[in-house]
Design a protein around this motif. Structure first.
Motif, PDB file in Angstrom:
ATOM      1  N   ILE A  93      16.041  59.102  40.465  1.00 38.50           N
ATOM      2  CA  ILE A  93      16.643  58.664  41.729  1.00 38.50           C
ATOM      3  C   ILE A  93      15.772  57.606  42.397  1.00 38.50           C
ATOM      4  CG2 ILE A  93      17.285  59.403  44.049  1.00 38.50           C
ATOM      5  CD1 ILE A  93      18.033  62.122  42.822  1.00 38.50           C
ATOM      6  N   MET A  94      14.448  57.826  42.388  1.00 33.98           N
ATOM      7  CA  MET A  94      13.537  56.862  42.990  1.00 33.98           C
ATOM      8  C   MET A  94      13.594  55.522  42.257  1.00 33.98           C
ATOM      9  SD  MET A  94       9.438  57.190  43.612  1.00 33.98           S
ATOM     10  CE  MET A  94       8.489  55.776  44.211  1.00 33.98           C
ATOM     11  N   SER A  95      13.653  55.570  40.929  1.00 34.95           N
ATOM     12  CA  SER A  95      13.740  54.334  40.143  1.00 34.95           C
ATOM     13  C   SER A  95      14.986  53.546  40.509  1.00 34.95           C
ATOM     14  CB  SER A  95      13.745  54.660  38.649  1.00 34.95           C
ATOM     15  OG  SER A  95      12.548  55.279  38.252  1.00 34.95           O
ATOM     16  N   LEU A  96      16.107  54.263  40.615  1.00 33.04           N
ATOM     17  CA  LEU A  96      17.366  53.613  40.978  1.00 33.04           C
ATOM     18  C   LEU A  96      17.285  52.985  42.360  1.00 33.04           C
ATOM     19  CD1 LEU A  96      20.354  53.022  40.383  1.00 33.04           C
ATOM     20  CD2 LEU A  96      20.894  55.277  41.350  1.00 33.04           C
ATOM     21  N   ALA A  97      16.684  53.718  43.309  1.00 33.87           N
ATOM     22  CA  ALA A  97      16.578  53.219  44.683  1.00 33.87           C
ATOM     23  C   ALA A  97      15.683  51.987  44.761  1.00 33.87           C
ATOM     24  CB  ALA A  97      16.047  54.320  45.596  1.00 33.87           C
ATOM     25  N   VAL A  98      14.527  52.039  44.081  1.00 38.48           N
ATOM     26  CA  VAL A  98      13.582  50.925  44.125  1.00 38.48           C
ATOM     27  C   VAL A  98      14.176  49.679  43.486  1.00 38.48           C
ATOM     28  CG1 VAL A  98      11.370  50.098  43.244  1.00 38.48           C
ATOM     29  CG2 VAL A  98      11.526  52.379  44.237  1.00 38.48           C
ATOM     30  N   ILE A  99      14.832  49.847  42.342  1.00 39.39           N
ATOM     31  CA  ILE A  99      15.423  48.700  41.652  1.00 39.39           C
ATOM     32  C   ILE A  99      16.561  48.092  42.460  1.00 39.39           C
ATOM     33  CG2 ILE A  99      16.783  48.048  39.617  1.00 39.39           C
ATOM     34  CD1 ILE A  99      15.100  50.024  38.014  1.00 39.39           C
ATOM     35  N   SER A 100      17.276  48.926  43.199  1.00 40.65           N
ATOM     36  CA  SER A 100      18.436  48.449  43.965  1.00 40.65           C
ATOM     37  C   SER A 100      18.045  47.715  45.239  1.00 40.65           C
ATOM     38  CB  SER A 100      19.344  49.634  44.321  1.00 40.65           C
ATOM     39  OG  SER A 100      19.813  50.277  43.157  1.00 40.65           O
ATOM     40  N   MET A 101      16.816  47.894  45.701  1.00 33.58           N
ATOM     41  CA  MET A 101      16.376  47.221  46.932  1.00 33.58           C
ATOM     42  C   MET A 101      16.305  45.706  46.727  1.00 33.58           C
ATOM     43  SD  MET A 101      13.333  49.753  48.262  1.00 33.58           S
ATOM     44  CE  MET A 101      13.701  51.444  48.735  1.00 33.58           C
ATOM     45  N   PRO A 102      16.627  44.933  47.776  1.00 32.75           N
ATOM     46  CA  PRO A 102      16.551  43.461  47.664  1.00 32.75           C
ATOM     47  C   PRO A 102      15.130  43.009  47.311  1.00 32.75           C
ATOM     48  CG  PRO A 102      17.713  44.114  49.660  1.00 32.75           C
ATOM     49  CD  PRO A 102      17.107  45.364  49.097  1.00 32.75           C
ATOM     50  N   THR A 103      15.042  41.991  46.484  1.00 33.62           N
ATOM     51  CA  THR A 103      13.747  41.467  46.056  1.00 33.62           C
ATOM     52  C   THR A 103      13.259  40.388  47.022  1.00 33.62           C
ATOM     53  OG1 THR A 103      14.363  41.852  43.748  1.00 33.62           O
ATOM     54  CG2 THR A 103      12.497  40.386  44.153  1.00 33.62           C
ATOM     55  N   ALA A 104      11.993  40.495  47.402  1.00 37.25           N
ATOM     56  CA  ALA A 104      11.411  39.485  48.292  1.00 37.25           C
ATOM     57  C   ALA A 104      11.322  38.139  47.568  1.00 37.25           C
ATOM     58  CB  ALA A 104      10.022  39.928  48.742  1.00 37.25           C
ATOM     59  N   PRO A 105      11.330  37.023  48.319  1.00 37.51           N
ATOM     60  CA  PRO A 105      11.254  35.688  47.690  1.00 37.51           C
ATOM     61  C   PRO A 105       9.934  35.508  46.927  1.00 37.51           C
ATOM     62  CG  PRO A 105      11.960  35.545  49.987  1.00 37.51           C
ATOM     63  CD  PRO A 105      11.488  36.943  49.776  1.00 37.51           C
ATOM     64  N   GLY A 106       9.978  34.636  45.927  1.00 39.07           N
ATOM     65  CA  GLY A 106       8.768  34.325  45.175  1.00 39.07           C
ATOM     66  C   GLY A 106       8.948  34.581  43.696  1.00 39.07           C
ATOM     67  N   ASP A 107       8.319  33.723  42.882  1.00 42.32           N
ATOM     68  CA  ASP A 107       8.434  33.850  41.432  1.00 42.32           C
ATOM     69  C   ASP A 107       7.874  35.182  40.935  1.00 42.32           C
ATOM     70  OD1 ASP A 107       9.588  31.361  41.358  1.00 42.32           O
ATOM     71  OD2 ASP A 107       7.713  30.314  40.854  1.00 42.32           O
ATOM     72  N   THR A 110      10.298  38.009  41.638  1.00 40.81           N
ATOM     73  CA  THR A 110      11.469  37.899  40.762  1.00 40.81           C
ATOM     74  C   THR A 110      11.141  38.374  39.363  1.00 40.81           C
ATOM     75  OG1 THR A 110      12.306  36.012  42.032  1.00 40.81           O
ATOM     76  CG2 THR A 110      13.162  36.301  39.802  1.00 40.81           C
ATOM     77  N   SER A 111       9.969  37.967  38.859  1.00 44.06           N
ATOM     78  CA  SER A 111       9.543  38.392  37.532  1.00 44.06           C
ATOM     79  C   SER A 111       9.295  39.895  37.489  1.00 44.06           C
ATOM     80  CB  SER A 111       8.267  37.641  37.137  1.00 44.06           C
ATOM     81  OG  SER A 111       7.787  38.081  35.884  1.00 44.06           O
ATOM     82  N   LEU A 112       8.694  40.420  38.552  1.00 45.65           N
ATOM     83  CA  LEU A 112       8.428  41.852  38.615  1.00 45.65           C
ATOM     84  C   LEU A 112       9.723  42.650  38.631  1.00 45.65           C
ATOM     85  CD1 LEU A 112       6.433  44.206  38.970  1.00 45.65           C
ATOM     86  CD2 LEU A 112       6.565  43.839  41.438  1.00 45.65           C
ATOM     87  N   GLN A 113      10.720  42.170  39.344  1.00 48.63           N
ATOM     88  CA  GLN A 113      12.007  42.859  39.408  1.00 48.63           C
ATOM     89  C   GLN A 113      12.633  42.966  38.021  1.00 48.63           C
ATOM     90  OE1 GLN A 113      13.502  44.497  41.694  1.00 48.63           O
ATOM     91  NE2 GLN A 113      15.583  44.697  40.903  1.00 48.63           N
ATOM     92  N   LYS A 114      12.553  41.879  37.252  1.00 52.03           N
ATOM     93  CA  LYS A 114      13.108  41.908  35.891  1.00 52.03           C
ATOM     94  C   LYS A 114      12.373  42.931  35.025  1.00 52.03           C
ATOM     95  CE  LYS A 114      14.667  37.094  35.904  1.00 52.03           C
ATOM     96  NZ  LYS A 114      14.520  35.744  35.282  1.00 52.03           N
ATOM     97  N   GLY A 115      11.033  42.996  35.199  1.00 51.95           N
ATOM     98  CA  GLY A 115      10.264  43.969  34.442  1.00 51.95           C
ATOM     99  C   GLY A 115      10.610  45.393  34.826  1.00 51.95           C
ATOM    100  N   LEU A 116      10.779  45.639  36.113  1.00 48.43           N
ATOM    101  CA  LEU A 116      11.147  46.979  36.576  1.00 48.43           C
ATOM    102  C   LEU A 116      12.519  47.380  36.048  1.00 48.43           C
ATOM    103  CD1 LEU A 116       9.936  46.821  40.299  1.00 48.43           C
ATOM    104  CD2 LEU A 116       8.919  48.160  38.440  1.00 48.43           C
ATOM    105  N   GLU A 117      13.437  46.440  36.033  1.00 46.25           N
ATOM    106  CA  GLU A 117      14.777  46.729  35.530  1.00 46.25           C
ATOM    107  C   GLU A 117      14.740  47.049  34.034  1.00 46.25           C
ATOM    108  OE1 GLU A 117      17.045  43.312  36.536  1.00 46.25           O
ATOM    109  OE2 GLU A 117      17.241  43.858  38.669  1.00 46.25           O
TER     110      GLU A 117
END
Length: 241
Positions: A93-107, A110-117
């Motif tokens: 549940i925590m993983s789903l919530a964290v991944i679903s949160m909007p990503t802050a600006p910055g390369d 953005t790269s970290l979000q892809k890795g988390l996903e």
């Protein structure tokens, strides 16, 4: 000397909490860290086998299950399984919530979000398969261990450990791959991968058995307990010990 009588369930345990924490830690790490990487080895007969790296560490949770059941009884391991179930569910549940949160600006973000996903963005089927398979396999492992202890009058620990792990891992592997991948992968691939994972995970019991033996004897001596589940309620839905 350890007692084979039915001790009070209010018996003070010196090491149970520590083992419980270690059990949940291994379970979470093997599901969150190891599950993100696929690796490959060559096995006799089976040939090249691709599997999740978490398989190398997940069977340690079954080793703890055997230890808890052998020393403290089925009810204490059942509680540990429920703790693990809750931990995995919360992590999902925590993983789903964290991944679903909007990503802050910055390369970097953005790269970290892809890795988390990639690592934590499992489908609902994989999450459901992991949770249901662990809960079912863990309780079957403990049930078989407890019943075999009564049947063998506490003898042949090696047979109880191998038998319970074989039964629990069979349920675990079968349920997980059927729930997570049936209809997505070809049926033959689901079966072959499940068999390979089952063999790998069950083989861990043989490797770890010398350590398990020593640890079990240590706990029985220190805790002054060697529990037999003669009058245990084996319902999987109870938490009371």
């Amino acid at each position: 000397m350890p007692t084979t009588e039915q001790p009070s369930r209010r018996h003070t345990h010196r090491y149970y909490d520590l083992i419980l924490v270690a059990f949940v830690t291994v379970l979470l790490c093997s599901n969150l860290i190891g599950a993100g990487k696929a690796t490959q080895i060559d096995l006799p007969v089976l040939g090249s086998v691709v599997f999740s790296a978490g398989v190398i560490f997940f069977p340690i949770s079954y080793m703890f299950g055997d230890i808890l059941t052998e020393v403290y009884g089925y009810a204490y391991d059942r509680r540990a399984v429920w703790c693990g179930f809750g931990a995995i569910l919360f992590a999902a549940i925590m993983s789903l919530a964290v991944i679903s949160m909007p990503t802050a600006p910055g390369d970097y973000n953005t790269s970290l979000q892809k890795g988390l996903e990639t690592v934590f963005g499992n489908t609902w089927r994989i999450v459901a398969g992991s949770v249901i398979a662990f809960w079912s396999g863990g309780l079957v492992n403990s049930f078989v261990m407890a019943k075999m202890k009564i049947m063998t009058s506490g003898k042949h620990l090696w047979a109880r450990m191998l038998g319970s792990t074989a039964a629990g891992e069979l349920i675990d592997s079968s349920l997980f791959y059927f729930i997570a991948f049936y209809g997505i992968w070809p049926t033959e691939q689901v079966i072959s991968v499940a068999i390979a994972q089952y063999i790998l995970k069950s083989s861990w019991e043989l490797v770890a058995m010398p350590f398990s033996y020593r640890f079990i004897h240590f706990l029985k001596r220190k805790e002054n307990q060697d529990y037999y589940d003669y009058h245990t309620n084996f319902s999987p839905f109870k938490l009371k010990v």
